[in-house]
Design an enzyme around this catalytic site. Structure first.
Site, PDB file in Angstrom:
ATOM      1  CE  LYS A  81      -0.969  -4.428  -9.939  1.00 15.49           C
ATOM      2  NZ  LYS A  81      -0.287  -5.457  -9.122  1.00 15.49           N
ATOM      3  CB  SER A  85       3.181  -5.566 -10.737  1.00  9.48           C
ATOM      4  OG  SER A  85       2.135  -6.158  -9.982  1.00  9.48           O
ATOM      5  CB  SER A 119       2.750  -7.176  -6.928  1.00 12.29           C
ATOM      6  OG  SER A 119       3.589  -7.895  -7.790  1.00 12.29           O
TER       7      SER A 119
END
Length: 471
Positions: free
Chosen positions: A66, A141, A165
């Site tokens: 990420k 996210s 997330s």
């Protein structure tokens, strides 16, 4: 092919780390333009793969990371224009540990800006599509990491979880996502959103892959004062029979769910009963109010953490000689959702409102944690949905409050610091449905052992690669 299967083939000399890297890089180049899972790729991937020692424990495995997790020499944007060209001179501990064991960073995955969102629609660059349905979101996210896994653009991924997330996109994309006990994985190198809630979490397409990844990244870190001195024993915990466990189904999460989620929950309860777990309904009375407390505490911490993006130290800087004008113009580059949360956080911390909002939310957090501790005197695991429904269409959550409700079942684990695992548990039509298990503080391995039993009992029926596999 699953990560532990790739690793076994590399160890037997059937395939080289370079061949694995080539296969995944080719697949990303072919499929990702239509998905948008990656913000950038490691340009030195093949060079690093050729040089890696095939005898290392994770040699041959490529990992999607990420883009709010720092990677030395690789652009790290946090999904924001403010950090569009930021290349860290340091590396997150989790990434450094993976590299030391022979794993390779394939690239950096898309996310809602600074981790603020539940759909990856709030990336400053472009949205990510769900591999099961390109008209729907992958969650957020960590939507880029989840989509990359579901499309088998990488066998392993790292995300971060502040209020769900890792787990919510894992549910939307039909993969596994673990929010470890707070401090179980070092936060050093994770770009901060809300420091008392943030946690780097592994994502994978099988429980054994998740255990492989956790054994690599977990453990104490002198660079993170909040890290825990709990040695990881995840792969070891998967061996042997499932111990007798007491499973509590959280009553407050049983209403208002879609038909597919309700069906998955009912079927999972029967599977766990068949595995020998005793199942009972339990109450976590404060859970429905956890969302309100979260959206006071998380923005408050965000307003403090994001104050550093003022154009004076790093990141993008607006033109201008006057300091205040330059800072204002620089911060104008924040996206709408980031601005919204920073403003809310600044308000609840302001004089005259601190005790009315922030102080009461912290008191609620203590009560929520006490209730969870009491629950775990009665049961060994908690079961509830990860999200109330499967992936929703793009644009369906334009109202911020409806987007915030996506975190309804996930924020409790972050506010209490407890470990929580989202696992694939069924489908609603063609869309994956995820459920989550919570365990007592520090008992992350218990989550994986129970999830493995479920995976084996259902013969991996809930695990699919919608676009085929790379290897």
């Amino acid at each position: 092919m699953l990560a532990h299967e790739i690793r076994a083939r590399v160890a037997r000399g059937e395939v080289s780390p370079l061949e694995v890297a080539q296969a995944y890089l080719k697949r990303v180049q072919e499929l990702d333009p239509g998905l948008g899972a990656f913000l950038s790729l490691n340009e030195r991937l093949l060079e690093e793969a050729e040089a890696v020692d095939p005898g290392l424990p994770l040699a041959g495995l490529v990992v999607a990371v990420k883009d709010n997790i720092a990677t030395r020499g690789l652009r790290t944007t946090a999904g924001s224009r403010l950090l569009e060209n930021f290349v860290p001179p340091y590396e997150a501990t989790a990434v450094a540990r993976l590299r030391a064991l022979g794993a390779l960073v394939l690239g950096k995955t898309n996310l809602d800006e600074f981790g603020m969102g539940s759909s990856t629609e709030h990336s400053a660059f472009f949205p990510t599509k769900n591999p099961f349905d390109p008209d729907r979101v992958p969650g957020g996210s960590s939507g880029g990491s989840a989509a990359a896994l579901a499309a088998d653009l990488a066998p392993l991924a790292l995300g971060s979880d502040t209020g769900g997330s890792v787990r919510q996109p894992a549910a939307f994309c039909g993969v596994y996502g673990l929010k470890p006990t707070y401090g179980r994985v070092s936060r050093f190198g994770l770009i901060a959103y809300a420091s008392s809630l943030d946690q780097i979490g592994p994502m994978a397409r099988s429980v054994r892959d998740l255990a492989l990844l956790m054994d690599a990244v977990a453990g104490p870190d002198p660079l993170d004062a909040t890290s825990l001195d709990l040695p990881p024993r995840f792969q070891e915990a998967l061996e042997g029979p499932l111990p007798p466990l007491r499973l509590g189904v959280v009553r407050e999460a049983l209403a208002g769910n879609s038909p597919g989620v309700e069906r998955a929950l009912e079927e999972a309860v029967e599977v766990f009963r068949g595995l020998g777990l005793s199942v009972r309904e339990v109450s976590w009375p404060s859970l429905p109010q956890a969302l309100a407390a979260y959206y006071i505490l998380a923005p408050a911490e965000a307003s403090s953490n994001l104050a550093r993006y003022d154009g004076t130290l790093y990141g993008w800087r607006a033109e201008g000689e006057e300091v205040e004008g330059m800072m204002e113009a620089t911060r104008a580059l924040f996206g709408l959702e980031v601005k919204r949360r920073v403003l809310v956080g600044t308000f609840v911390l302001s004089s005259g409102y601190y005790e009315a909002y922030y102080g009461r939310a912290q008191a609620f957090r203590r009560r929520l944690k006490a209730e969870a501790q009491a629950l775990f005197q009665e049961v060994d695991l908690l079961l509830l949905p990860t999200a109330p429904h499967p992936a929703f269409p793009f644009g369906a959550r334009r109202d911020p409050l409806s987007m915030y409700r996506e975190d309804l079942y996930t924020v409790g684990a972050n506010l209490t610091g407890l470990p929580a695992l989202s696992f694939p548990a069924g489908f609603e039509g063609h869309l994956p449905v995820g459920l989550q298990l919570l365990a007592p503080w520090g008992e992350d391995e218990r989550l994986l052992r129970a999830a493995l039993a479920f995976e084996e009992a259902t013969a991996r029926a809930h695990l699919r690669a919608p676009l085929g596999e790379a290897l």
